[in-house]
Design an enzyme around this catalytic site. Structure first.
Site, PDB file in Angstrom:
ATOM      1  N   GLY A   1       0.787  -1.240   0.000  1.00 56.29           N
ATOM      2  CA  GLY A   1       0.000   0.000   0.000  1.00 56.29           C
ATOM      3  C   GLY A   1       0.811   1.278   0.000  1.00 56.29           C
ATOM      4  O   GLY A   1       0.383   2.291  -0.544  1.00 56.29           O
TER       5      GLY A   1
ATOM      6  N   ASP B   1       0.684   3.604   4.401  1.00 55.23           N
ATOM      7  CA  ASP B   1      -0.406   4.248   3.672  1.00 55.23           C
ATOM      8  C   ASP B   1      -1.483   4.774   4.624  1.00 55.23           C
ATOM      9  O   ASP B   1      -1.936   5.898   4.509  1.00 55.23           O
ATOM     10  CB  ASP B   1      -1.025   3.292   2.624  1.00 55.23           C
ATOM     11  CG  ASP B   1      -1.399   1.924   3.201  1.00 55.23           C
ATOM     12  OD1 ASP B   1      -1.254   1.696   4.422  1.00 55.23           O
ATOM     13  OD2 ASP B   1      -1.834   1.056   2.399  1.00 55.23           O
TER      14      ASP B   1
ATOM     15  N   ASP C   1      -4.822   2.603  11.020  1.00 57.16           N
ATOM     16  CA  ASP C   1      -6.224   2.287  11.326  1.00 57.16           C
ATOM     17  C   ASP C   1      -6.306   1.826  12.783  1.00 57.16           C
ATOM     18  O   ASP C   1      -6.330   2.637  13.696  1.00 57.16           O
ATOM     19  CB  ASP C   1      -6.678   1.224  10.316  1.00 57.16           C
ATOM     20  CG  ASP C   1      -8.147   0.915  10.358  1.00 57.16           C
ATOM     21  OD1 ASP C   1      -8.923   1.751  10.842  1.00 57.16           O
ATOM     22  OD2 ASP C   1      -8.539  -0.178   9.900  1.00 57.16           O
TER      23      ASP C   1
ATOM     24  N   LYS D   1      -6.876   7.164  10.546  1.00 52.89           N
ATOM     25  CA  LYS D   1      -8.280   7.012  10.960  1.00 52.89           C
ATOM     26  C   LYS D   1      -8.282   6.895  12.475  1.00 52.89           C
ATOM     27  O   LYS D   1      -8.313   5.785  13.008  1.00 52.89           O
ATOM     28  CB  LYS D   1      -8.839   5.688  10.406  1.00 52.89           C
ATOM     29  CG  LYS D   1      -9.467   5.733   9.049  1.00 52.89           C
ATOM     30  CD  LYS D   1     -10.206   4.400   8.837  1.00 52.89           C
ATOM     31  CE  LYS D   1     -10.097   3.896   7.439  1.00 52.89           C
ATOM     32  NZ  LYS D   1     -10.668   2.559   7.257  1.00 52.89           N
TER      33      LYS D   1
ATOM     34  N   PHE E   1     -14.054   3.271   4.505  1.00 50.34           N
ATOM     35  CA  PHE E   1     -13.081   2.434   3.807  1.00 50.34           C
ATOM     36  C   PHE E   1     -12.651   3.161   2.533  1.00 50.34           C
ATOM     37  O   PHE E   1     -13.475   3.512   1.701  1.00 50.34           O
ATOM     38  CB  PHE E   1     -13.649   1.062   3.476  1.00 50.34           C
ATOM     39  CG  PHE E   1     -12.563   0.101   3.088  1.00 50.34           C
ATOM     40  CD1 PHE E   1     -11.839  -0.569   4.053  1.00 50.34           C
ATOM     41  CD2 PHE E   1     -12.223  -0.084   1.754  1.00 50.34           C
ATOM     42  CE1 PHE E   1     -10.796  -1.426   3.707  1.00 50.34           C
ATOM     43  CE2 PHE E   1     -11.185  -0.937   1.395  1.00 50.34           C
ATOM     44  CZ  PHE E   1     -10.471  -1.610   2.384  1.00 50.34           C
ATOM     45  N   VAL E   2     -11.346   3.397   2.424  1.00 47.70           N
ATOM     46  CA  VAL E   2     -10.835   4.172   1.283  1.00 47.70           C
ATOM     47  C   VAL E   2      -9.892   3.351   0.417  1.00 47.70           C
ATOM     48  O   VAL E   2      -9.243   2.410   0.897  1.00 47.70           O
ATOM     49  CB  VAL E   2     -10.132   5.471   1.739  1.00 47.70           C
ATOM     50  CG1 VAL E   2     -11.132   6.461   2.310  1.00 47.70           C
ATOM     51  CG2 VAL E   2      -9.021   5.181   2.743  1.00 47.70           C
TER      52      VAL E   2
HETATM   53  P1  IMP Z   1      -3.987  -1.351  11.152  1.00 48.91           P
HETATM   54  O1  IMP Z   1      -3.020  -2.400  11.519  1.00 48.91           O
HETATM   55  O2  IMP Z   1      -5.387  -1.685  11.562  1.00 48.91           O
HETATM   56  O3  IMP Z   1      -3.562   0.044  11.611  1.00 48.91           O
HETATM   57  O4  IMP Z   1      -4.138  -1.358   9.592  1.00 48.91           O
HETATM   58  C1  IMP Z   1      -3.252  -0.837   8.725  1.00 48.91           C
HETATM   59  C2  IMP Z   1      -3.432  -1.517   7.380  1.00 48.91           C
HETATM   60  O5  IMP Z   1      -4.791  -1.877   7.123  1.00 48.91           O
HETATM   61  C3  IMP Z   1      -3.058  -0.582   6.273  1.00 48.91           C
HETATM   62  O6  IMP Z   1      -1.708  -0.739   5.911  1.00 48.91           O
HETATM   63  C4  IMP Z   1      -3.963  -1.018   5.137  1.00 48.91           C
HETATM   64  O7  IMP Z   1      -3.347  -2.044   4.400  1.00 48.91           O
HETATM   65  C5  IMP Z   1      -5.177  -1.589   5.803  1.00 48.91           C
HETATM   66  N1  IMP Z   1      -6.303  -0.634   5.838  1.00 48.91           N
HETATM   67  C6  IMP Z   1      -6.836  -0.020   6.901  1.00 48.91           C
HETATM   68  N2  IMP Z   1      -7.839   0.791   6.567  1.00 48.91           N
HETATM   69  C7  IMP Z   1      -7.942   0.699   5.225  1.00 48.91           C
HETATM   70  C8  IMP Z   1      -8.808   1.344   4.251  1.00 48.91           C
HETATM   71  O8  IMP Z   1      -9.681   2.172   4.545  1.00 48.91           O
HETATM   72  N3  IMP Z   1      -8.597   0.999   2.962  1.00 48.91           N
HETATM   73  C9  IMP Z   1      -7.644   0.101   2.564  1.00 48.91           C
HETATM   74  N4  IMP Z   1      -6.818  -0.498   3.433  1.00 48.91           N
HETATM   75  C10 IMP Z   1      -6.973  -0.203   4.754  1.00 48.91           C
HETATM   76 MG    MG Z   2      -0.948  -1.643   4.149  1.00 48.60          MG
END
Ligand code: IMP
Ligand code: MG
Length: 172
Positions: A41, A97, A100, A128, A149-150
């Site tokens: 990403g 990228d 979340d 986010k 979701f983007v």
């Molecule tokens: P985290 O571990 O939950 O912080 O997630 C991070 C990863 O989840 C990012 O590197 C993305 O690959 C994926 N991700 C989280 N939200 C989105 C979204 O809205 N669109 C696409 N990928 C997302």
């Molecule tokens: Mg990612």
């Protein structure tokens, strides 16, 4: 049928990425800085961020297992591709990228701290904050976005949409 709505335009992204490059330059007047992108990403953001910097940068990538094909996190994180070099004693900026839940970056910070870099900072294009489960200290954040979701500018849904120039909200 799924639909796409532009949330952040390519032009807005360009302007903000130039600013972020300047911020990284300010914090790292002397290179080289290792920019460590999280595949896949972050690759488009990293390519633009590196060129927005004046400080010499070296490019590295790590692979991590994340969302798979769905929209919700498995909560499980695994390194699927490690760095090719030692970053001990170097300035490192991890480039992501989107932040979340924080599961991915909190895990990676822990992994990279064990590699004893001179400094370790985090740059994320999108944040986010509403969805955070693990605290993560971000040094450079491009845009705070609502809990949608983007896709686009590197971000995917089941491997699609990565090459859209804008960041778009995907709805079904
Ligand atoms: P985290 O571990 O939950 O912080 O997630 C991070 C990863 O989840 C990012 O590197 C993305 O690959 C994926 N991700 C989280 N939200 C989105 C979204 O809205 N669109 C696409 N990928 C997302
Ligand atoms: Mg990612």
């Amino acid at each position: 049928m799924s639909s796409l709505r532009v949330l952040i335009s390519a032009e807005q992204i360009h302007t903000r990425v130039q600013e972020m490059g300047a911020e990284i330059d300010r914090d790292h007047p002397h290179g080289p800085v290792y920019l460590v992108g999280i595949l896949k990403g972050a690759c488009i953001f990293l390519a633009d961020l590196a060129r927005a910097m004046k400080t010499p940068a070296r490019l590295e990538f790590v692979g991590i297992s994340s969302y798979g094909k769905g929209k919700s996190s498995s909560g499980e994180v695994r390194l699927t591709k490690d760095l090719d070099v030692s970053v001990e004693g170097f300035d490192v900026v991890v480039v992501e990228d989107i932040l979340d839940s924080g599961v991915t970056l909190s895990y990676l910070v822990q992994v990279f701290q064990q590699r004893r870099p001179k400094s370790l900072r985090i740059a994320t294009l999108l944040d986010k904050p509403d969805r955070r489960q693990r605290p993560v200290k971000v040094d450079y954040a491009g845009f705070h976005i609502p809990d949608e979701f983007v896709v686009g500018y590197g971000l995917d849904y089941a491997e699609d949409y990565r090459n859209l120039p804008d960041v778009c909200i995907l709805t079904e």
